[in-house]
Write an enzyme that holds these catalytic residues in place. Structure first.
Site, PDB file in Angstrom:
ATOM      1  N   PRO A  13     -54.217  26.784 -74.870  1.00 37.84           N
ATOM      2  CA  PRO A  13     -53.958  25.862 -73.542  1.00 37.84           C
ATOM      3  C   PRO A  13     -53.528  24.567 -74.109  1.00 37.84           C
ATOM      4  O   PRO A  13     -52.865  23.816 -73.012  1.00 37.84           O
ATOM      5  CB  PRO A  13     -55.212  25.989 -72.854  1.00 37.84           C
ATOM      6  CG  PRO A  13     -56.383  26.007 -73.568  1.00 37.84           C
ATOM      7  CD  PRO A  13     -55.739  26.960 -74.876  1.00 37.84           C
ATOM      8  N   SER A  14     -53.671  24.037 -75.380  1.00 36.33           N
ATOM      9  CA  SER A  14     -53.538  22.575 -75.574  1.00 36.33           C
ATOM     10  C   SER A  14     -51.860  22.490 -75.377  1.00 36.33           C
ATOM     11  O   SER A  14     -51.055  22.927 -76.136  1.00 36.33           O
ATOM     12  CB  SER A  14     -53.818  22.222 -77.047  1.00 36.33           C
ATOM     13  OG  SER A  14     -53.242  21.245 -77.447  1.00 36.33           O
TER      14      SER A  14
END
Length: 218
Positions: A13-14
């Protein structure tokens, strides 16, 4: 191309990780993805800190050459392995424009996105109208920059678009209303389609939806 896959320490998700991964796909670079769960402190082990004392993700290891900061990694990928310079032009004025857009994302647009959503994501705080207005102001500046341009730095996709599209993907997943910025809306749709062959749905949209699920839990 690198003689062996480049290691990328990442978390799906970064946002910065997602931009690096799409850039690698666009260039045909093989990555050895090393899952690094910062929520569990995997970025603070002695081994990781020795490699990257700032203990951030993404971090890249290209056969012993260590680099972090996503925009630096994206630039390196094109400079080292690009078949041409379309994603990061060598022409000084064109490159300066790409650099300006990258710095605008880092220092203004992405920062204001963070100012609004990080307190909500990690501290459970309420929606901040003042921070939202600041974000809208940055989007308005981007809207002006896009006047008469297909992409943020000209007529072709560059790493600046790949960096900024991640920010917009997050806003879309979080339900932020950016519809008043007509040029941004058109550019976002155009850029998503352009990046479809390079894992946009899987890497960027998928990662943004993971972040949005964290927000909904709060």
């Amino acid at each position: 191309m690198p003689t062996q896959p480049i290691k990328l320490y990442y978390l799906p998700p970064s946002p910065p990780c997602r931009s690096v991964m799409m850039t690698a796909r666009a260039l045909g670079i093989d990555l050895e993805l090393v899952l690094t769960n910062i929520m569990e402190g995997q970025h603070k082990t002695p081994e990781y800190i020795k490699m990257n004392p700032q203990h951030t993700i993404p971090t890249m290891d290209d056969n012993g050459f260590i680099l972090w900061e996503s925009r630096a990694i994206m630039s390196y990928f094109v400079n080292a392995y690009g078949r041409d310079d379309s994603l990061y032009p060598r022409n000084p004025r064109q490159r300066a424009l790409v650099d300006q857009r990258l710095n605008f994302d880092l220092g203004t647009l992405y920062k204001r996105y963070m100012d609004l959503y990080v307190p909500m994501l990690f501290k459970g705080e309420a929606y901040n109208d003042e921070a939202a207005e600041k974000l809208n102001e940055a989007l308005d500046w981007l809207n002006i920059m896009l006047g008469g341009r297909a992409f943020v730095a000209g007529d072709n996709l560059t790493i600046a678009d790949i960096s900024i599209v991640v920010t917009l993907s997050n806003l879309e997943a979080f339900g932020f209303d950016y519809s008043a910025h007509e040029n941004v809306v058109k550019w976002f749709e155009r850029t998503k389609k352009t990046l479809e062959p390079y894992g946009y749905a899987e890497i960027d949209q998928g990662g943004a939806h993971i972040l949005a699920s964290f927000l909904k839990k709060e």
